[in-house]
Design an enzyme around this catalytic site. Structure first.
Site, PDB file in Angstrom:
ATOM      1  N   LYS A 257       0.848  -1.198   0.000  1.00 31.13           N
ATOM      2  CA  LYS A 257       0.000   0.000   0.000  1.00 31.13           C
ATOM      3  C   LYS A 257       0.881   1.244   0.000  1.00 31.13           C
ATOM      4  CE  LYS A 257      -3.943  -1.809   2.625  1.00 31.13           C
ATOM      5  NZ  LYS A 257      -4.972  -1.698   1.594  1.00 31.13           N
ATOM      6  N   ARG A 331     -10.123 -11.582   1.637  1.00 27.94           N
ATOM      7  CA  ARG A 331     -10.984 -12.609   1.023  1.00 27.94           C
ATOM      8  C   ARG A 331     -10.313 -13.985   1.071  1.00 27.94           C
ATOM      9  NH1 ARG A 331     -11.272  -9.410  -4.558  1.00 27.94           N
ATOM     10  NH2 ARG A 331     -11.066  -7.703  -3.069  1.00 27.94           N
TER      11      ARG A 331
HETATM   12  N1  BES Z   1      -8.199  -3.835   4.075  1.00 27.30           N
HETATM   13  C1  BES Z   1      -8.330  -3.420   2.742  1.00 27.30           C
HETATM   14  C2  BES Z   1      -9.650  -2.688   2.458  1.00 27.30           C
HETATM   15  C3  BES Z   1      -9.850  -1.363   3.124  1.00 27.30           C
HETATM   16  C4  BES Z   1      -9.614  -0.195   2.451  1.00 27.30           C
HETATM   17  C5  BES Z   1     -10.354  -1.294   4.418  1.00 27.30           C
HETATM   18  C6  BES Z   1      -9.843   1.020   3.068  1.00 27.30           C
HETATM   19  C7  BES Z   1     -10.571  -0.095   5.030  1.00 27.30           C
HETATM   20  C8  BES Z   1     -10.324   1.077   4.354  1.00 27.30           C
HETATM   21  C9  BES Z   1      -8.279  -4.621   1.803  1.00 27.30           C
HETATM   22  O1  BES Z   1      -7.504  -5.693   2.227  1.00 27.30           O
HETATM   23  C10 BES Z   1      -7.716  -4.147   0.515  1.00 27.30           C
HETATM   24  O2  BES Z   1      -6.610  -3.692   0.512  1.00 27.30           O
HETATM   25  N2  BES Z   1      -8.482  -4.247  -0.542  1.00 27.30           N
HETATM   26  C11 BES Z   1      -8.091  -3.788  -1.818  1.00 27.30           C
HETATM   27  C12 BES Z   1      -8.610  -4.773  -2.835  1.00 27.30           C
HETATM   28  C13 BES Z   1      -8.052  -4.574  -4.216  1.00 27.30           C
HETATM   29  C14 BES Z   1      -6.588  -4.924  -4.244  1.00 27.30           C
HETATM   30  C15 BES Z   1      -8.823  -5.448  -5.177  1.00 27.30           C
HETATM   31  C16 BES Z   1      -8.709  -2.414  -2.050  1.00 27.30           C
HETATM   32  O3  BES Z   1      -9.811  -2.169  -1.610  1.00 27.30           O
HETATM   33  O4  BES Z   1      -8.038  -1.575  -2.652  1.00 27.30           O
HETATM   34 ZN    ZN Z   2      -5.449  -5.499   1.694  1.00 26.95          ZN
END
Ligand code: BES
Ligand code: ZN
Ligand code: ZN
Length: 488
Positions: A257, A331
């Site tokens: 991230k 997931r």
């Molecule tokens: N934990 C995150 C989702 C999230 C984002 C929670 C903002 C709380 C606030 C999750 O694991 C994630 O990173 N999801 C990605 C998925 C993508 C790579 C398909 C996302 O939402 O960007």
């Molecule tokens: Zn994530």
């Protein structure tokens, strides 16, 4: 803070301060004794507006006769008294024209609004209200009895305190809460409530063939845990599994991230924390359902042995998953936990809770939980429960086209969609692949990515964790299995 109702008139209660709600800006109500002063102060009684008259011993708050507006007003009142010398407040339930729902809302709002997380502050805020006494007089609702009111106050206190406990867990930083310490805390809390608990470590997860869960956890110095807590009352009306995403930290893994997005990812354990709060509250409330809380605890990190985009993983049910993004890790953990729940528990209903996608926040905004699933009836019932609980929730619909976006060229399914759009729904459709076909209409997915962590305070939620999902699911359990005659 304690809230009680006493069978005496407001005037007879000795307190440091009286809290008065102004309903619908009606300053002419007979109980408003300071109309002129309020006018001078420019106080109109708008919602969220507060007028503090310390020399009179009165605090006025603008409100409406709506249960969630009552929560907000109660929280504004206790917040206005923070850091001050007033210890004991009183309020007349007549102000709220008080069906029992509004008493509960008052209690929840006050306890939720009084929350602060100061564990890591050298100086703790000690001043503030210790007690609120509600007076028992002049109520309009004929169903109101003192007994009912007392029971409602107790129930609302349990629900709000459980929500605050979840807030504490989620707010605790990732150097203190990681899978092992989370499991330890869960064990202590479960033991306090006499609940059965099983903790699976890495070796157990291998024996269970949870290849997706293990891959996510592999690069972390903190090995994963699966926590399974059981609440089994006599004469349970149904068996329900609540499965929670418990990423004690989500750095994104190799699909790292950006720094700004990584901050607050300690809150990626909100689903598991909510599941824990729910089962503890259910026990305290004595709900007539067999509940299983299944917490998938892991940390998504980078390292030489990290799982990678291009890896193919095998989940517990034998399905193969092509990893194309290691940040879509929740997931993967949930996939195995959902399989585990179905195999070990064989539940009548299965609910998963997760801070699963940023896309859900884009779709619904940061205040609202996304409700997804195959059964319209089940979704409707959860949406109604959310509304009655004061939580915001909205449906995100499946359709026949979206599942195709998860196709993989080399495995059974891909962990991300091939499209930039509809990411909250495609994540849910990924999870659906791990629900047995004949169970799919008994499954609900709650994406709490938006409301779980509050960046700018709103309503009765201060900065930090909100405890999202707790009140909504408790209300759903009550609606379905306590009030609803459908389940004898
Ligand atoms: N934990 C995150 C989702 C999230 C984002 C929670 C903002 C709380 C606030 C999750 O694991 C994630 O990173 N999801 C990605 C998925 C993508 C790579 C398909 C996302 O939402 O960007
Ligand atoms: Zn994530
Ligand atoms: Zn995550």
């Amino acid at each position: 803070m304690k809230i009680k109702i006493e069978d005496i008139k407001l005037q007879e209660i000795k307190a440091d301060i009286e809290i008065i709600f102004i309903i619908d800006k009606n300053l002419d109500h007979k109980w408003v004794k300071d109309k002129e002063e309020l006018k001078k102060l420019g106080f109109k009684g708008e919602v969220e507006e507060v007028a503090f008259l310390p020399e009179k011993g009165r605090l006025y708050v603008g409100a409406k006769l709506d249960h969630d507006e009552i929560r907000i007003a109660a929280s504004k009142a206790v917040k206005a008294l923070k850091g001050k010398e007033f210890k004991k407040a009183k309020a007349g339930v007549y102000i709220q024209n008080c069906p029992i729902t509004n008493i509960k809302a008052f209690v929840e709002g006050a306890i939720l609004g009084n929350y602060s997380f100061d564990k890591y502050k050298s100086k703790k805020e000690e001043k503030g209200l210790k007690e609120i006494i509600l007076a028992n007089e002049e109520y309009a609702d004929k169903s109101f009895t003192l007994e009912n009111a007392k029971k409602s106050i107790e129930e609302a206190t349990i629900v709000a305190q459980s929500t605050n406990l979840v807030r504490d867990i989620v707010n605790t930083p990732p150097n203190e809460i990681y899978p092992k310490t989370f499991a330890k805390l869960a064990k202590e809390l479960a033991k306090d409530e006499d609940l059965d608990i099983q903790i699976l470590d890495e070796k157990d997860l291998e024996d269970e063939k949870m290849g997706a869960f293990l891959a996510v956890a592999r690069a972390s110095a903190h090995p994963p845990r699966l926590v399974h807590i059981t609440y089994k009352p006599k004469d349970a009306k149904a068996k329900i599994a609540v499965v929670g995403k418990g990423l004690t930290y989500d750095s994104g893994g190799l699909s790292l991230k950006p720094s700004d997005y990584m901050v607050t990812m300690k809150a990626d354990k909100s689903g598991a924390s909510a599941a824990l709060g729910i089962i503890l509250a259910a026990k305290k409330l004595g709900l007539p359902v067999e509940l299983h809380a299944i917490l998938g605890l892991a940390e998504n990190m980078i390292g030489g042995n990290a799982y990678k985009p291009d890896d193919v993983l095998t989940a517990k049910n034998g399905k193969t998953i092509e990893v194309r993004n290691t940040d879509a890790e929740g997931r993967l953990v949930l996939a195995d936990c959902l399989c585990y729940a179905q195999e070990k528990v064989a539940p009548d209903y299965i609910i998963d809770m997760a801070t699963l996608t940023g896309a859900c926040v884009v779709a619904l905004g940061e205040y609202t939980t996304g409700v997804m699933g195959e059964s319209d009836e089940l979704k409707k019932s959860m949406l109604e429960a959310a509304k009655a609980s004061g939580e915001l929730a909205g449906e995100l619909p499946f359709n026949r086209y979206l599942p195709k976006l998860l196709k993989s060229n080399i495995a059974d399914i891909c962990n991300i969609s091939s499209s930039r759009y509809g990411g909250a729904i495609t994540a849910a459709l990924f999870l659906r692949e791990f629900i047995e076909e004949d169970k799919r209409d008994k499954w609900l997915h709650l994406d709490i990515a938006g409301p779980a962590f509050v960046e700018k305070e709103w309503g009765y939620n201060p900065y930090g964790a909100s405890g999202a999902g707790v009140r909504m699911v408790i209300k759903w359990l009550q609606k379905e299995f306590v009030y609803n005659k459908k389940h004898p």
